[in-house]
Design a protein around this motif. Structure first.
Motif, PDB file in Angstrom:
ATOM      1  N   UNK A 123     -13.442  28.944   3.218  1.00 26.51           N
ATOM      2  CA  UNK A 123     -13.823  27.776   4.009  1.00 26.51           C
ATOM      3  C   UNK A 123     -12.597  27.021   4.529  1.00 26.51           C
ATOM      4  N   UNK A 124     -11.589  26.859   3.701  1.00 31.53           N
ATOM      5  CA  UNK A 124     -10.381  26.163   4.138  1.00 31.53           C
ATOM      6  C   UNK A 124      -9.699  26.912   5.267  1.00 31.53           C
ATOM      7  N   UNK A 125      -9.695  28.253   5.192  1.00 35.30           N
ATOM      8  CA  UNK A 125      -9.091  29.049   6.251  1.00 35.30           C
ATOM      9  C   UNK A 125      -9.982  29.072   7.490  1.00 35.30           C
ATOM     10  N   UNK A 126     -11.267  29.321   7.297  1.00 38.53           N
ATOM     11  CA  UNK A 126     -12.157  29.524   8.436  1.00 38.53           C
ATOM     12  C   UNK A 126     -12.445  28.214   9.168  1.00 38.53           C
ATOM     13  N   UNK A 127     -12.666  27.152   8.417  1.00 40.35           N
ATOM     14  CA  UNK A 127     -13.020  25.884   9.064  1.00 40.35           C
ATOM     15  C   UNK A 127     -11.818  25.077   9.517  1.00 40.35           C
ATOM     16  N   UNK A 128     -10.713  25.155   8.758  1.00 40.46           N
ATOM     17  CA  UNK A 128      -9.592  24.251   9.016  1.00 40.46           C
ATOM     18  C   UNK A 128      -8.271  24.967   9.292  1.00 40.46           C
ATOM     19  N   UNK A 129      -8.255  26.304   9.268  1.00 42.46           N
ATOM     20  CA  UNK A 129      -7.031  27.079   9.441  1.00 42.46           C
ATOM     21  C   UNK A 129      -5.969  26.651   8.426  1.00 42.46           C
ATOM     22  N   UNK A 130      -6.416  26.312   7.210  1.00 42.70           N
ATOM     23  CA  UNK A 130      -5.507  25.936   6.123  1.00 42.70           C
ATOM     24  C   UNK A 130      -5.415  27.098   5.140  1.00 42.70           C
ATOM     25  N   UNK A 131      -4.203  27.555   4.880  1.00 41.37           N
ATOM     26  CA  UNK A 131      -4.003  28.688   3.978  1.00 41.37           C
ATOM     27  C   UNK A 131      -3.587  28.183   2.602  1.00 41.37           C
ATOM     28  N   UNK A 132      -4.504  28.273   1.649  1.00 39.66           N
ATOM     29  CA  UNK A 132      -4.231  27.905   0.263  1.00 39.66           C
ATOM     30  C   UNK A 132      -4.050  29.174  -0.559  1.00 39.66           C
ATOM     31  N   UNK A 133      -3.307  29.059  -1.641  1.00 39.27           N
ATOM     32  CA  UNK A 133      -3.069  30.194  -2.536  1.00 39.27           C
ATOM     33  C   UNK A 133      -3.886  30.025  -3.809  1.00 39.27           C
ATOM     34  N   UNK A 134      -4.523  31.112  -4.231  1.00 38.19           N
ATOM     35  CA  UNK A 134      -5.317  31.086  -5.460  1.00 38.19           C
ATOM     36  C   UNK A 134      -4.436  31.397  -6.665  1.00 38.19           C
ATOM     37  N   UNK A 135      -4.474  30.503  -7.647  1.00 35.17           N
ATOM     38  CA  UNK A 135      -3.778  30.732  -8.909  1.00 35.17           C
ATOM     39  C   UNK A 135      -4.816  30.777 -10.028  1.00 35.17           C
ATOM     40  N   UNK A 136      -5.258  31.998 -10.358  1.00 34.16           N
ATOM     41  CA  UNK A 136      -6.085  32.165 -11.545  1.00 34.16           C
ATOM     42  C   UNK A 136      -5.186  32.650 -12.680  1.00 34.16           C
ATOM     43  N   UNK A 137      -5.737  33.039 -13.805  1.00 34.83           N
ATOM     44  CA  UNK A 137      -4.905  33.444 -14.947  1.00 34.83           C
ATOM     45  C   UNK A 137      -4.036  34.644 -14.603  1.00 34.83           C
ATOM     46  N   UNK A 138      -4.613  35.600 -13.884  1.00 35.08           N
ATOM     47  CA  UNK A 138      -3.854  36.804 -13.535  1.00 35.08           C
ATOM     48  C   UNK A 138      -2.669  36.458 -12.648  1.00 35.08           C
ATOM     49  N   UNK A 139      -2.887  35.601 -11.641  1.00 39.55           N
ATOM     50  CA  UNK A 139      -1.790  35.213 -10.749  1.00 39.55           C
ATOM     51  C   UNK A 139      -0.722  34.435 -11.510  1.00 39.55           C
TER      52      UNK A 139
END
Length: 874
Positions: free
Chosen positions: A208-224
């Motif tokens: 949604x952040x990318x598609x609606x707002x062209x904002x690129x966020x990075x996902x940090x889960x446990x693996x990352x």
């Protein structure tokens, strides 16, 4: 300097012998031999008031160039020590700014006339965007909904906002948060953002952040986190905008790592899922104490009771929310203001209404719009299917569902039930009995698998007619393209029922919603159905569900355990619930919720925002500018229809543009088209591709030097003019948002060949219709001929440019003082009526004013562009 190899930097003449000249370039260590008669070399000379650099690295301000026996020395002042210096030209630093207009002018480098014009246009457009109060609110792939824009604009510009976004289900809290983040990022108010979301919604938020707002966020889960820890000690410092799953708050190690980063803004979605009794809540409190700006999102702020709601408000302002009983008394007191507020709203007395609403305590920290106040929602239609004489409830409901699907062929249904086991069993039974392959959505699927299931269901061409969801399907996912909802079973809490229905009943829904409920007699669902009907939970939004549950849960639970024996107690419960629901709705209508609605959405203010967005986002101007940019920079754009085109890079691209894939993308400048075609990129002035174009044309060298042929029979042949563009900037920390008062300014000075200043007599663009393109060879010859005269003209243009800069700065100082003094007075007055206004917020306005005014005392004036126009009439 070598006209053909500017990257070599400055060279020293080491030998002049016969017909050849030898140069050594210290920056690269290269040696070049040229024919002395036509060597592509230009004497590099600094002018008075320019900045030079010594070969040892320090800078100096040139006060006077001195020519002695063919060698220049520069008398001036050293920047770091203030001492007077004299620097022989051979001691200049070999590295020179190859993009500087003077360097390019001396080297005979000239751009095409159309590139020069494009640069001037970009500077004008960039200034307008930077000063706009709606910058950052332009580019969302979303309808321009007044209540969302009002909240976004109200919150985004605050100093360190700390608010609870609590609009009812379907009103778009995620869009409000995205708009706030986008404006704060694009204006510099925030740089590092941490978003915390339920694990099941992580991937959806990223999309949604990318598609609606062209904002690129990075996902940090446990693996990352584990992978990042192999390369760096501070895991979260490697990215500026980060999304984490809610479960990470409970991790003993990675949660503590979050505190090692200086975040500017914290966003927490579905915050009601974190109860005050949980360990995650304690860590969330640590985060809210460490991070200055906080957005908490929930559609059900009081689902877990008023104490839990109060605890969340304490996260936002622990100094103000200290006593729960006092808080409740204050909230009760606001009820007395409601009749007056309604009367003022009806009369259109906006200023008086604003003053009254300013007294509403939580109105400053909590925004809650109701569907009734916003409007535009469909009707809910309940379809009840009693199932009698049932031996196997699951089998009976499954057979009923098969008949329902047959009766509504080519129609999409969403079915929600409590348990994942029910989802899997039901999907298998449908496949075996009817051949229907339903999409399934449950907590045992990965995020990617859930997205694929949702996409499979949504596809109009090859999608399936049914999506079967476990309870997680009622939170976060939006399916307003469907209008049929099947409640295969009923949840035990009214708020969960409202969330289920809210997946379809939301803004953007074009049809009435049909709610299909199969109910087996003498079952727990039969009890729940009767109870929910008594409070009108199926056919109207149910903001009081949590209050009713708290009131009647003790009476309801025994009936659910023994549904066959529920009568007549169920009848008594239903009657009591109906009466209490009527009382509570009347209380809410007359009380503080009405004040909350009026405070969270002021239509007259939102109308101004929408008008500003529509005026600035006029697609013809943006489309024309971008198509000119693409044509000049080697990017192909082919129209596909009246509203979209295909954009792709070519082998002739001048620069690399992040965000433009090799295979190309489809783009549109039309918001309505983008809303219907989600695979098409929506371009606005906020979009990264547009911002990159503006930055390239305003900060790089493209279009900074130009030679053009003037055709004017009234002027002598060979007469020439030089148009100089200076850029003026007042440098300040990004979070002060200096550009709103003093964006990078363009200052124009026009001189003729006799040095007369014609700036005021010949307006910008007045000569453009008389100008024509000159090829590179002619441009180089003209620049060589006029090199010394042009340098003298540049030196002459500095005083009028500085004078005009001072005028611009004085105007900016007046705007800074007027606007920020008004803000300061407004907050002081507001604090007298509403203690929610923090002292730090008031102090920040005064500090911002002082810092901005100080920045205007040390402006940076630079030569930005040079255009030489020589009269050669045919």
């Amino acid at each position: 300097m070598s006209e053909s190899e500017l990257e070599q930097g400055l060279g020293l003449v080491t030998q002049l012998e016969g017909r050849s000249v030898t140069l050594m370039f210290p920056a690269t260590g290269e040696i070049r031999h040229y024919a002395a008669s036509d060597a592509p070399l230009a004497r590099y000379q600094l002018l008075a008031d320019e900045r030079g650099q010594h070969a040892d690295g320090w800078y100096f301000h040139v006060e006077q160039p001195v020519l002695d026996n063919g060698v220049y020395s520069y008398q001036g002042t050293r920047e770091d020590t203030g001492e007077a210096v004299e620097v022989p030209e051979a001691q200049l630093a070999a590295q020179v700014a190859t993009n500087h207009p003077l360097t390019r002018l001396l080297a005979g480098k000239a751009d095409r006339l159309d590139m020069y014009r494009l640069r001037q246009q970009a500077q004008q457009l960039s200034r307008r965007w930077q000063q706009s109060p709606v910058a950052g609110l332009l580019g969302a792939r979303a309808d321009l909904l007044p209540h969302q824009l009002y909240i976004a604009a109200s919150v985004a510009d605050r100093y360190q906002p700390r608010v609870l976004l609590a609009d009812e289900v379907g009103l778009g809290k995620t869009i409000e948060a995205g708009l706030i983040m986008q404006r704060r990022l694009l204006t510099g108010r925030s740089q590092r953002i941490l978003v915390v979301v339920p694990d099941s919604l992580v991937h959806q938020w990223l999309v949604e952040l990318q598609r609606r707002f062209a904002l690129r966020f990075s996902l940090f889960d446990r693996e990352r986190c584990e992978q990042a820890a192999l390369d760096t000690q501070s895991v979260f410092s490697t990215e500026q905008q980060v999304v984490i799953p809610q479960s990470l708050l409970n991790h003993p190690f990675w949660s503590q790592e979050l505190l090692e980063v200086s975040w500017d803004l914290l966003v927490v979605d579905e915050v009601h899922q974190i109860a005050p009794s949980q360990s995650e809540f304690g860590f969330l409190r640590q985060l809210t104490e460490a991070i200055p700006a906080v957005l908490l999102l929930t559609a059900t702020p009081e689902q877990a009771g008023p104490e839990a709601h109060f605890a969340r408000l304490q996260l936002l302002d622990p100094d103000r929310f200290t006593d729960f009983e006092q808080f409740q008394q204050e909230q009760q007191g606001y009820r007395q203001l409601t009749p007056l507020a309604n009367a003022l709203a009806k009369a259109g007395a906006h200023k008086l209404l604003d003053k009254l609403l300013d007294q509403h305590g939580t109105g400053r920290v909590m925004f809650r719009n109701s569907r009734a106040h916003v409007g535009g929602f469909p009707q809910r239609q309940l379809k009840h299917y009693p199932l009698t004489d049932v031996a196997d409830a699951f089998a009976a409901k499954t057979d009923w569902l098969i008949d329902l699907l047959k009766a509504y062929r080519n129609t999409k249904f969403i079915l929600i039930c409590r348990q994942t086991e029910t989802v899997l069993h039901l999907a298998e039974q449908l496949r075996l009995k009817t051949g229907v392959h339903a999409a399934v959505f449950h907590d045992q699927l990965s995020l990617l698998e859930r997205d694929r299931a949702a996409a499979y269901f949504a596809s109009p061409e090859d999608g399936c007619p049914l999506l079967i969801c476990s309870e997680i399907g009622s939170e976060g996912r939006n399916f307003q393209f469907a209008q049929h909802l099947v409640l295969f079973d009923l949840p035990r809490h009214p708020d969960l029922l409202e969330q289920r229905i809210g997946r379809l009943d939301r803004l953007g829904q074009q049809h009435d919603i049909e709610i299909h409920v199969p109910v087996v007699e003498d079952s727990a669902d039969a009890v729940l159905f009767a109870w929910y009907e008594s409070m009108d939970a199926f056919t109207r939004t149910n903001a009081i569900g949590s209050l009713l549950y708290d009131r009647f849960a003790a009476e309801l639970e025994p009936l659910l355990d023994a549904p066959a024996e529920a009568e007549p107690m169920l009848t008594e419960l239903a009657e009591a619930t109906e009466a209490e629901a009527e009382r509570l709705r009347a209380e809410v209508a007359a009380g503080r919720d009405r004040l909350q609605e009026l405070n969270a959405f002021r239509p007259y203010a939102a109308t101004t925002l929408i008008e500003s967005i529509e005026a600035l986002n006029e697609k013809t101007e943006l489309s024309g500018f971008m198509q000119d940019f693409w044509a000049r920079f080697g990017i192909d754009f082919d129209l596909l229809n009246d509203d979209s085109g295909w954009l792709r890079p070519t082998e002739h691209m001048r620069v690399s543009l992040p965000g433009l894939p090799d295979e190309g993308i489809t783009v549109t400048f039309d918001r309505s088209y983008a809303l219907v075609h989600e695979d098409v990129e929506f371009l606005s002035w906020d979009h990264p591709l547009v911002q990159q174009a503006l930055e390239l044309l305003t900060t790089d060298s493209y279009g900074s030097t130009c030679v053009a042929m003037l055709q004017n029979r009234a002027l002598p042949t060979g007469a020439w003019f030089i148009e100089l563009g200076f850029s003026s900037a007042a440098l300040a920390p990004a979070d002060l948002v200096m550009q709103e008062f003093y964006p990078r300014q363009s200052i124009r000075v026009l001189l003729d060949s006799q040095g007369r200043d014609l700036t005021d007599k010949v307006k910008p663009g007045a000569l453009d219709n008389q100008l024509q393109f000159i090829d590179k060879k002619q441009s180089r010859l003209i620049l060589r001929e006029l090199r010394q005269a042009a340098q003298a003209a540049i030196k002459q243009a500095w005083p009028p440019a500085e004078q005009f800069q001072q005028e611009l700065l004085n105007e900016a100082r007046q705007r800074i003082a007027a606007q920020l003094d008004a803000q300061h007075r407004r907050l002081l007055e507001l604090q007298q009526r509403n203690p929610m206004v923090r002292d730090s917020e008031i102090e920040a306005v005064a500090q911002r004013k002082a810092a901005l005014l100080q920045a205007t005392e040390q402006p940076v004036l630079q030569l930005d562009s040079v255009r030489i126009m020589i009269n050669l009439p045919q």
